[in-house]
Scaffold this motif. Structure first.
Motif, PDB file in Angstrom:
ATOM      1  N   ALA A 292       0.832  -1.198   0.000  1.00 34.67           N
ATOM      2  CA  ALA A 292       0.000   0.000   0.000  1.00 34.67           C
ATOM      3  C   ALA A 292       0.869   1.251   0.000  1.00 34.67           C
ATOM      4  O   ALA A 292       2.074   1.204   0.264  1.00 34.67           O
ATOM      5  CB  ALA A 292      -0.927  -0.013   1.217  1.00 34.67           C
ATOM      6  N   TRP A 331      -2.684  -3.402  -4.943  1.00 35.95           N
ATOM      7  CA  TRP A 331      -3.095  -2.128  -4.348  1.00 35.95           C
ATOM      8  C   TRP A 331      -3.176  -1.080  -5.458  1.00 35.95           C
ATOM      9  O   TRP A 331      -2.227  -0.916  -6.227  1.00 35.95           O
ATOM     10  CB  TRP A 331      -2.101  -1.682  -3.285  1.00 35.95           C
ATOM     11  CG  TRP A 331      -2.498  -0.420  -2.590  1.00 35.95           C
ATOM     12  CD1 TRP A 331      -2.133   0.854  -2.914  1.00 35.95           C
ATOM     13  CD2 TRP A 331      -3.360  -0.309  -1.461  1.00 35.95           C
ATOM     14  NE1 TRP A 331      -2.710   1.754  -2.057  1.00 35.95           N
ATOM     15  CE2 TRP A 331      -3.481   1.064  -1.154  1.00 35.95           C
ATOM     16  CE3 TRP A 331      -4.054  -1.235  -0.686  1.00 35.95           C
ATOM     17  CZ2 TRP A 331      -4.250   1.536  -0.091  1.00 35.95           C
ATOM     18  CZ3 TRP A 331      -4.834  -0.772   0.371  1.00 35.95           C
ATOM     19  CH2 TRP A 331      -4.922   0.595   0.663  1.00 35.95           C
ATOM     20  N   LEU A 336      -7.756  -2.267  -2.214  1.00 41.03           N
ATOM     21  CA  LEU A 336      -7.091  -3.555  -2.346  1.00 41.03           C
ATOM     22  C   LEU A 336      -7.941  -4.457  -3.222  1.00 41.03           C
ATOM     23  O   LEU A 336      -9.115  -4.695  -2.936  1.00 41.03           O
ATOM     24  CB  LEU A 336      -6.899  -4.206  -0.972  1.00 41.03           C
ATOM     25  CG  LEU A 336      -6.114  -5.516  -0.976  1.00 41.03           C
ATOM     26  CD1 LEU A 336      -4.644  -5.265  -1.292  1.00 41.03           C
ATOM     27  CD2 LEU A 336      -6.258  -6.240   0.363  1.00 41.03           C
TER      28      LEU A 336
END
Length: 354
Positions: A292, A331, A336
């Protein structure tokens, strides 16, 4: 305890179709309710989300590359010849890159929307010429005496070194170079736009101590109990992280029925040097990794029925979402994406967005 890549049918594939019995399941979930991006897919084991929001999903065993634009129905943009797998999907400047595997032949391709794919590199030829893990020892550490070795099942050699075999499973792009996780080669390869292939890293074996329970479950002789077995690492995905590191999931060669424990690993590889460091362990079938924007890392546990999260700077994975048979995680723009139900007998694979 299928130790060799040949016994695993070119790396991860047989492991991915192995037993799900005895696998741990998620005990908590912190993820929001997902929305379904695509459904009725066959073995969606790899994917990438492009800058325009289009998800490109490899339906591996069906030999299809499918594009799912936001709000649109899935569209097949590439169909391989019968018997050819499609996987290791990534994206670079609007071009989608993917790998094909047909028997012993593997290759990396690049394709722009609406155009035919062009071959970037012959990965199987590189493996045949170099066999990067040829000097790596797998199997029982220190070997066995003749009497004990004679009792080993024929499909499990007491010890062996890396063989010539390629099965590209995951890929990512960093500064124009494509990095490929070769599940059968046990390597991370770098591929330049001109097709030049190099070995960035040979992933280290995963040592597992053979317990009495593991020996009994895998029909190993009692003389192996207490010995350490070096499993092949089998890298399944690779993703770009911060600080010049690549994050790689490992699905070690061997049984995935829980008899040797959850041996999946997450490691990181330095792009400049190929140095490998372990980040976290204890995964039941680590098949996908996503990083992320804030540095949190997500790992799909195919046999664990969950996606786990490792917060930035930490080394402990905690349950994030309960997902049935997840494989790929990506991501993109704060969301997600997860492929799930990837080994259903019917085309029930889905892509979820959290």
């Amino acid at each position: 305890m299928a130790a060799t890549r040949r016994a695993m049918a070119a790396g991860a594939v047989v492991l991915l179709t192995g037993s799900l019995l005895g696998s741990p399941t998620a005990t908590a979930s912190t993820a929001p309710e997902p929305t379904t991006v695509a459904k009725k897919l066959v073995s969606p084991l790899s994917m990438v989300v492009a800058g325009d929001g289009t998800a490109y999903v490899a339906q591996n065993f069906a030999g299809l590359l499918t594009a799912v634009a936001p709000g649109a129905e899935p569209e097949v943009v590439f169909a391989a010849k019968k018997g050819t797998e499609v996987g290791a999907v990534s994206e670079n400047g609007g071009a989608v890159q993917f790998a094909t595997t047909k028997g012993a032949k593997t290759a990396l391709w690049s394709m722009r929307p609406g155009a035919k794919p062009t071959k970037v590199a012959d990965l199987s030829a590189y493996e045949a010429d170099h066999n990067p893990d040829a000097d790596v020892s797998y199997g029982i550490v220190g070997g066995l005496d003749a009497a004990c070795a004679a009792q080993m099942p024929p499909e499990v050699p007491a010890s062996y070194t890396g063989i010539v075999e390629s099965h590209p499973y995951g890929s990512t792009v960093h500064k124009g170079t494509t990095y490929v996780a070769d599940a059968a080669g046990n390597t991370i390869l770098s591929v330049k736009p001109n097709g030049k292939v190099k070995t960035l890293a040979v992933l280290p074996p995963v040592p597992v101590v053979i317990t009495a329970e593991a020996a009994a479950a895998n029909k190993l002789p009692a003389c192996t109990v207490g010995k350490t077995f070096n499993f092949e690492p089998v890298p399944t995905d690779v993703e770009v992280g911060k600080g010049g590191w690549l994050y790689v999931t490992l699905l070690p060669g061997g049984p995935e029925d829980g008899s040797t424990g959850a041996q999946g690993r997450l490691v990181k590889v330095k792009v400049k040097t190929g140095k490998v460091r372990e980040v976290a362990s204890g995964f039941a079938g680590a098949t996908g990794v996503a990083v992320a924007d804030n540095g949190d890392i997500y790992v799909a546990q195919l046999f664990g029925g969950q996606v786990s999260r490792i917060k930035a700077g930490r080394t402990t994975a905690k349950p994030y979402a309960e997902v049935m048979m997840p494989a790929a995680v990506e991501w993109a723009d704060g969301d997600l994406f997860v492929s799930a139900q990837v080994l259903s007998e019917k085309p029930k694979g889905v892509v979820l967005r959290y």
